[in-house]
Design an enzyme around this catalytic site. Structure first.
Site, mmCIF file in Angstrom:
data_model
loop_
_atom_site.group_PDB
_atom_site.id
_atom_site.type_symbol
_atom_site.label_atom_id
_atom_site.label_comp_id
_atom_site.label_asym_id
_atom_site.label_seq_id
_atom_site.Cartn_x
_atom_site.Cartn_y
_atom_site.Cartn_z
ATOM 1 N N LYS A 116 -10.914 -3.016 -3.014
ATOM 2 C CA LYS A 116 -11.705 -1.775 -3.113
ATOM 3 C C LYS A 116 -10.874 -0.651 -3.691
ATOM 4 O O LYS A 116 -11.383 0.249 -4.330
ATOM 5 C CB LYS A 116 -12.160 -1.333 -1.712
ATOM 6 N N LYS A 132 -5.085 -9.343 -6.098
ATOM 7 C CA LYS A 132 -6.284 -9.517 -5.278
ATOM 8 C C LYS A 132 -7.392 -8.534 -5.706
ATOM 9 O O LYS A 132 -7.101 -7.379 -6.006
ATOM 10 C CB LYS A 132 -5.878 -9.232 -3.826
ATOM 11 N N LYS A 151 0.819 -1.221 0.000
ATOM 12 C CA LYS A 151 0.000 0.000 0.000
ATOM 13 C C LYS A 151 0.849 1.265 0.000
ATOM 14 O O LYS A 151 0.441 2.277 -0.566
ATOM 15 C CB LYS A 151 -0.954 0.006 1.192
HETATM 16 N N1 AQP Z 1 -10.020 -10.375 -2.786
HETATM 17 C C1 AQP Z 1 -10.373 -10.901 -1.621
HETATM 18 N N2 AQP Z 1 -10.616 -12.214 -1.508
HETATM 19 C C2 AQP Z 1 -10.991 -12.768 -0.312
HETATM 20 N N3 AQP Z 1 -11.132 -12.037 0.812
HETATM 21 C C3 AQP Z 1 -10.896 -10.718 0.740
HETATM 22 N N4 AQP Z 1 -10.941 -9.727 1.659
HETATM 23 C C4 AQP Z 1 -10.618 -8.549 1.079
HETATM 24 N N5 AQP Z 1 -10.344 -8.734 -0.213
HETATM 25 C C5 AQP Z 1 -10.507 -10.073 -0.459
HETATM 26 C C6 AQP Z 1 -11.307 -9.928 3.053
HETATM 27 O O1 AQP Z 1 -12.346 -9.012 3.366
HETATM 28 C C7 AQP Z 1 -12.179 -8.581 4.722
HETATM 29 C C8 AQP Z 1 -12.239 -7.092 4.805
HETATM 30 O O2 AQP Z 1 -11.171 -6.496 4.138
HETATM 31 P P1 AQP Z 1 -10.867 -4.954 4.403
HETATM 32 O O3 AQP Z 1 -12.014 -4.156 4.003
HETATM 33 O O4 AQP Z 1 -10.427 -4.739 5.789
HETATM 34 O O5 AQP Z 1 -9.657 -4.582 3.552
HETATM 35 P P2 AQP Z 1 -8.693 -5.319 2.644
HETATM 36 O O6 AQP Z 1 -8.379 -6.688 3.086
HETATM 37 O O7 AQP Z 1 -7.489 -4.475 2.469
HETATM 38 O O8 AQP Z 1 -9.604 -5.366 1.368
HETATM 39 P P3 AQP Z 1 -9.590 -4.462 0.138
HETATM 40 O O9 AQP Z 1 -10.832 -4.663 -0.588
HETATM 41 O O10 AQP Z 1 -8.305 -4.725 -0.609
HETATM 42 O O11 AQP Z 1 -9.626 -3.000 0.708
HETATM 43 P P4 AQP Z 1 -8.698 -1.766 0.453
HETATM 44 O O12 AQP Z 1 -8.569 -1.694 -1.010
HETATM 45 O O13 AQP Z 1 -9.422 -0.621 1.077
HETATM 46 O O14 AQP Z 1 -7.409 -2.063 1.138
HETATM 47 C C9 AQP Z 1 -10.874 -9.175 5.230
HETATM 48 O O15 AQP Z 1 -11.175 -10.318 5.993
HETATM 49 C C10 AQP Z 1 -10.160 -9.549 3.985
HETATM 50 O O16 AQP Z 1 -9.294 -10.648 4.187
#
Ligand code: AQP
Length: 345
Positions: free
Chosen positions: A210, A207, A114
């Protein structure tokens, strides 16, 4: 002292939730609430580790809450709230900032990804993010944390922090009645969703996220039927037809991802899906996949949209959940302060 099983997990209101959040984590949350005491959080303090437009953040907090409930979380049964309303998270995170070592955080791959090349410009909060996550879990002495595969490393760090706190303060912990010296439990990751790592629709090696700048890379839980169909249709694939066995997916990340998503949506093993669709071209498989996604997500999307018409109703749910969360965290935080040596009334 026997430790009561308790579940904690959260998602960041950094935009609308996507299929990865749903298949990787949320489906397990729903399952676990049948058997466990569960605390589910909208982690807004985590969200501001990267810049969030305030009005947009407020909207996302409500949007994520609505998605939780529309997907099947019951705010009567589970505790559902936004993190910043319960000060125990930030307080305990500070104490953990003083327990965790810089070297531990330096190894976290999510920070490296990040922060990118310009690390000097990343916020201190982004670096200390895993300490706040440990505090989220341990402020309730939660024992189980259902997450997607990407959170495994952070969970290991939470375990290290719990262990070091227990070691550093062993004498004080025993003196207040924990004769086995265990104040914080070692939280267990629960990584058993139907698709623990859903990949981007534009790049099967990345992955689904968001924060991916391309909206075509993910299916949002707010997308309508046509948008879902368009995104699936535009998903990257390779020129080969679908294989009939899982071995045939090796070295084909996009094919593997789409088949995995379909299998998770319909609740079948990948082997069964491939027996059914092996030999087909992606053009026809994508239609089947889009239909399955729409069928699964449309009721959720429309219920969340309906809830968003009543923001005050969502805020009431969050206020109620916050109160219940505060009550659970208060006695634990009082003991933490006692253990550390703070004067507190
Ligand atoms: N691609 C994914 N596949 C499976 N699980 C996923 N999670 C996130 N992306 C995937 C799981 O969703 C939960 C919440 O995640 P988060 O909102 O705390 O942030 P993150 O893991 O960093 O997800 P994002 O979508 O990539 O968010 P941003 O872009 O804001 O950083 C967690 O349990 C995560 O494992």
């Amino acid at each position: 002292m026997t430790i009561k099983e308790r579940v904690f997990s959260g998602m960041q209101p950094t935009g609308s939730l996507h299929l990865g959040n749903y298949l990787g984590a949320m489906l397990q949350w729903i399952e676990l609430q049948k058997t466990h005491e569960c605390i589910y959080c909208v982690v807004d303090l985590h969200a501001i580790t990267v810049w969030q437009e305030p009005a947009e953040l407020r909207r996302s907090i409500r949007q994520v809450t609505a998605a939780y409930i529309a997907a099947g979380l019951d705010p009567e049964k589970s505790i559902l709230f936004n993190q910043s309303q319960v000060s125990a998270h930030a307080e305990l995170a500070w104490i953990f900032n003083c327990v965790a070592r810089l070297g531990w955080l330096g190894r976290m791959t999510q920070f490296k990804e990040k922060a990118g090349k310009d690390r000097e410009k990343a916020s201190v909060g982004l670096y200390a993010y895993p300490n706040l996550m440990a505090a989220d879990i341990l402020a309730y002495k939660a024992t189980h944390v259902p997450v997607g595969d990407d959170q495994k490393q952070h969970l290991e760090l939470s375990r290290d922090i719990a262990q070091k706190f227990n070691n550093d303060y062993r004498e004080q912990i025993e003196s207040i009645g924990y004769t086995d010296g265990i104040f914080f439990p070692q939280p267990e990751p629960v990584i058993t969703g139907p698709a623990t790592r859903v990949m981007s629709l534009r790049d099967g090696t990345k992955k689904m996220s968001k924060s991916d700048p391309s909206d075509l890379s993910r299916i949002n839980l707010t997308d309508d039927k046509d948008t879902i169909a368009k995104k699936v249709q535009k998903a990257k694939t390779d020129p080969e037809p679908l294989p009939s066995e899982p071995d045939g997916l090796k070295g084909r990340p996009e094919a593997e991802n789409l088949v995995g998503i379909y299998a998770a949506l319909v609740g079948d093993p990948v082997t069964k899906v491939l027996t059914d669709v092996g030999g087909a071209q992606f053009s026809s498989f994508k239609k089947t996949l889009a239909e399955a996604a729409v069928e699964r997500l449309a009721p959720l999307t429309s219920e969340a949209a309906r809830m968003m018409q009543d923001p005050a109703g969502i805020d009431r749910i969050l206020a109620d959940g916050s109160e219940r969360a505060r009550e659970l965290a208060a006695p634990i935080m009082a003991e933490v302060k006692e253990i550390v040596g703070f004067i507190h009334y």
